[in-house]
Design a protein around this motif. Sequence first.
Motif, mmCIF file in Angstrom:
data_model
loop_
_atom_site.group_PDB
_atom_site.id
_atom_site.type_symbol
_atom_site.label_atom_id
_atom_site.label_comp_id
_atom_site.label_asym_id
_atom_site.label_seq_id
_atom_site.Cartn_x
_atom_site.Cartn_y
_atom_site.Cartn_z
ATOM 1 N N LEU A 172 0.847 -1.185 0.000
ATOM 2 C CA LEU A 172 0.000 0.000 0.000
ATOM 3 C C LEU A 172 0.884 1.237 0.000
ATOM 4 O O LEU A 172 1.977 1.221 0.574
ATOM 5 C CB LEU A 172 -0.897 0.050 1.246
ATOM 6 N N GLN A 173 0.399 2.291 -0.590
ATOM 7 C CA GLN A 173 1.077 3.563 -0.459
ATOM 8 C C GLN A 173 0.747 4.169 0.901
ATOM 9 O O GLN A 173 -0.318 3.910 1.471
ATOM 10 C CB GLN A 173 0.645 4.525 -1.559
ATOM 11 N N LYS A 174 1.654 4.978 1.411
ATOM 12 C CA LYS A 174 1.408 5.615 2.694
ATOM 13 C C LYS A 174 0.126 6.424 2.656
ATOM 14 O O LYS A 174 -0.696 6.357 3.585
ATOM 15 C CB LYS A 174 2.587 6.515 3.067
ATOM 16 N N LYS A 175 -0.093 7.164 1.566
ATOM 17 C CA LYS A 175 -1.293 7.998 1.453
ATOM 18 C C LYS A 175 -2.567 7.179 1.288
ATOM 19 O O LYS A 175 -3.664 7.695 1.463
ATOM 20 C CB LYS A 175 -1.147 8.969 0.282
ATOM 21 N N GLN A 176 -2.414 5.883 0.949
ATOM 22 C CA GLN A 176 -3.573 4.999 0.818
ATOM 23 C C GLN A 176 -3.905 4.279 2.124
ATOM 24 O O GLN A 176 -4.852 3.501 2.166
ATOM 25 C CB GLN A 176 -3.321 3.957 -0.277
ATOM 26 N N GLY A 177 -3.127 4.519 3.154
ATOM 27 C CA GLY A 177 -3.438 3.917 4.443
ATOM 28 C C GLY A 177 -2.480 2.847 4.908
ATOM 29 O O GLY A 177 -2.852 2.008 5.738
ATOM 30 N N ALA A 178 -1.244 2.868 4.427
ATOM 31 C CA ALA A 178 -0.270 1.865 4.867
ATOM 32 C C ALA A 178 -0.096 1.828 6.384
ATOM 33 O O ALA A 178 -0.054 0.736 6.971
ATOM 34 C CB ALA A 178 1.070 2.083 4.172
ATOM 35 N N PRO A 179 0.013 2.985 7.083
ATOM 36 C CA PRO A 179 0.189 2.915 8.537
ATOM 37 C C PRO A 179 -0.972 2.236 9.259
ATOM 38 O O PRO A 179 -0.749 1.422 10.173
ATOM 39 C CB PRO A 179 0.312 4.388 8.940
ATOM 40 N N SER A 180 -2.212 2.521 8.855
ATOM 41 C CA SER A 180 -3.350 1.887 9.523
ATOM 42 C C SER A 180 -3.434 0.405 9.168
ATOM 43 O O SER A 180 -3.839 -0.424 10.003
ATOM 44 C CB SER A 180 -4.657 2.596 9.156
ATOM 45 N N ALA A 181 -3.029 0.055 7.949
ATOM 46 C CA ALA A 181 -3.011 -1.360 7.566
ATOM 47 C C ALA A 181 -1.987 -2.119 8.399
ATOM 48 O O ALA A 181 -2.251 -3.241 8.870
ATOM 49 C CB ALA A 181 -2.704 -1.501 6.083
ATOM 50 N N LYS A 182 -0.827 -1.526 8.596
ATOM 51 C CA LYS A 182 0.196 -2.178 9.411
ATOM 52 C C LYS A 182 -0.272 -2.341 10.851
ATOM 53 O O LYS A 182 -0.017 -3.375 11.492
ATOM 54 C CB LYS A 182 1.498 -1.377 9.357
ATOM 55 N N LYS A 183 -0.983 -1.345 11.359
ATOM 56 C CA LYS A 183 -1.528 -1.438 12.717
ATOM 57 C C LYS A 183 -2.504 -2.607 12.822
ATOM 58 O O LYS A 183 -2.478 -3.375 13.801
ATOM 59 C CB LYS A 183 -2.226 -0.130 13.090
ATOM 60 N N LEU A 184 -3.357 -2.775 11.801
ATOM 61 C CA LEU A 184 -4.311 -3.884 11.807
ATOM 62 C C LEU A 184 -3.578 -5.220 11.698
ATOM 63 O O LEU A 184 -3.962 -6.205 12.348
ATOM 64 C CB LEU A 184 -5.305 -3.731 10.657
ATOM 65 N N MET A 185 -2.533 -5.276 10.899
ATOM 66 C CA MET A 185 -1.735 -6.498 10.797
ATOM 67 C C MET A 185 -1.127 -6.862 12.147
ATOM 68 O O MET A 185 -1.120 -8.029 12.551
ATOM 69 C CB MET A 185 -0.649 -6.337 9.727
ATOM 70 N N LEU A 186 -0.631 -5.857 12.868
ATOM 71 C CA LEU A 186 -0.058 -6.094 14.180
ATOM 72 C C LEU A 186 -1.121 -6.594 15.156
ATOM 73 O O LEU A 186 -0.884 -7.540 15.938
ATOM 74 C CB LEU A 186 0.582 -4.808 14.707
ATOM 75 N N GLU A 187 -2.294 -6.002 15.106
ATOM 76 C CA GLU A 187 -3.388 -6.431 15.981
ATOM 77 C C GLU A 187 -3.833 -7.860 15.661
ATOM 78 O O GLU A 187 -4.201 -8.628 16.557
ATOM 79 C CB GLU A 187 -4.576 -5.481 15.838
ATOM 80 N N THR A 188 -3.803 -8.219 14.380
ATOM 81 C CA THR A 188 -4.288 -9.517 13.939
ATOM 82 C C THR A 188 -3.286 -10.626 14.199
ATOM 83 O O THR A 188 -3.652 -11.726 14.628
ATOM 84 C CB THR A 188 -4.627 -9.473 12.432
ATOM 85 N N PHE A 189 -2.012 -10.348 13.967
ATOM 86 C CA PHE A 189 -0.984 -11.397 14.007
ATOM 87 C C PHE A 189 -0.005 -11.267 15.170
ATOM 88 O O PHE A 189 0.848 -12.140 15.346
ATOM 89 C CB PHE A 189 -0.186 -11.375 12.697
ATOM 90 N N ASP A 190 -0.091 -10.161 15.923
ATOM 91 C CA ASP A 190 0.883 -9.865 16.973
ATOM 92 C C ASP A 190 2.268 -9.584 16.427
ATOM 93 O O ASP A 190 3.255 -9.555 17.183
ATOM 94 C CB ASP A 190 0.965 -10.998 18.010
ATOM 95 N N ASN A 191 2.378 -9.404 15.117
ATOM 96 C CA ASN A 191 3.647 -9.015 14.517
ATOM 97 C C ASN A 191 3.373 -8.387 13.157
ATOM 98 O O ASN A 191 2.400 -8.746 12.484
ATOM 99 C CB ASN A 191 4.600 -10.210 14.378
ATOM 100 N N ALA A 192 4.208 -7.446 12.789
ATOM 101 C CA ALA A 192 4.121 -6.808 11.474
ATOM 102 C C ALA A 192 5.387 -6.015 11.258
ATOM 103 O O ALA A 192 5.869 -5.343 12.167
ATOM 104 C CB ALA A 192 2.902 -5.888 11.376
ATOM 105 N N GLN A 193 5.928 -6.094 10.069
ATOM 106 C CA GLN A 193 7.104 -5.303 9.753
ATOM 107 C C GLN A 193 7.008 -4.768 8.334
ATOM 108 O O GLN A 193 6.376 -5.377 7.472
ATOM 109 C CB GLN A 193 8.381 -6.130 9.907
ATOM 110 N N THR A 194 7.628 -3.632 8.132
ATOM 111 C CA THR A 194 7.756 -3.082 6.785
ATOM 112 C C THR A 194 9.035 -3.645 6.204
ATOM 113 O O THR A 194 10.134 -3.322 6.667
ATOM 114 C CB THR A 194 7.803 -1.546 6.823
ATOM 115 N N ILE A 195 8.904 -4.514 5.210
ATOM 116 C CA ILE A 195 10.081 -5.197 4.671
ATOM 117 C C ILE A 195 10.725 -4.413 3.530
ATOM 118 O O ILE A 195 11.871 -4.679 3.158
ATOM 119 C CB ILE A 195 9.747 -6.628 4.215
#
Length: 214
Positions: A172-195
Amino acid sequence: MDKDEVKTMTDYYYTEEPTAAHDEHTFQFDLLGHPLTFTTDAGVFSKSTVDYGTRAMLEAFDRDEIPDGPILDLGAGYGPVAISLAKTLPDRQFVAAEINHRAAGLIVRNAQANQVADQIEVVTSDCYENVHDRFAAILVNPPVRAGKDVVQTMISEAKNHLLPEGTLTVVLQKKQGAPSAKKLMLETFDNAQTISKDKGYYIMESVYVDGTNA
């Protein structure tokens, strides 16, 4: 909503049956070191070329660090992710899931044109609706214009379709909501990283640990 607005909505690439007049286009494109041929059409995503976000996600995806098992290309468009990975991983099986019937038909044709039809099962599906297996990896370039709920479903329900140690990779692009998507990934999986970050695109990954947020 007037009739013109309804008609316009039916032409979006994330609808089941786009009504735009057919305008097929065939082009060659190198992905992951493989020269590939794609046929596209009006009413599908990025019909003129393989979009940059998809390319960035493919380059960042660590295909050597996933467990054994099939791979899911969710929201597959006309198939560049599944097809290029099938060329790269000839021993893997793939599911390409796409809501757009026109795009799904193109995946079948493009898989045949690139000699990987025996590796790719094409499923017409609204998100995970008709996806029933568990996968070593799920890759998704979300249809942002389809709305926040669709993007969130693609992320939050992924854990129900991953094998232990399987990965979810999202671009995702940052302006398309990448930060909120990463937050949801962290909530869902207990881990998330920007690779990877590439020209404004964020490629993010979570690993499914059996029992995560059970």
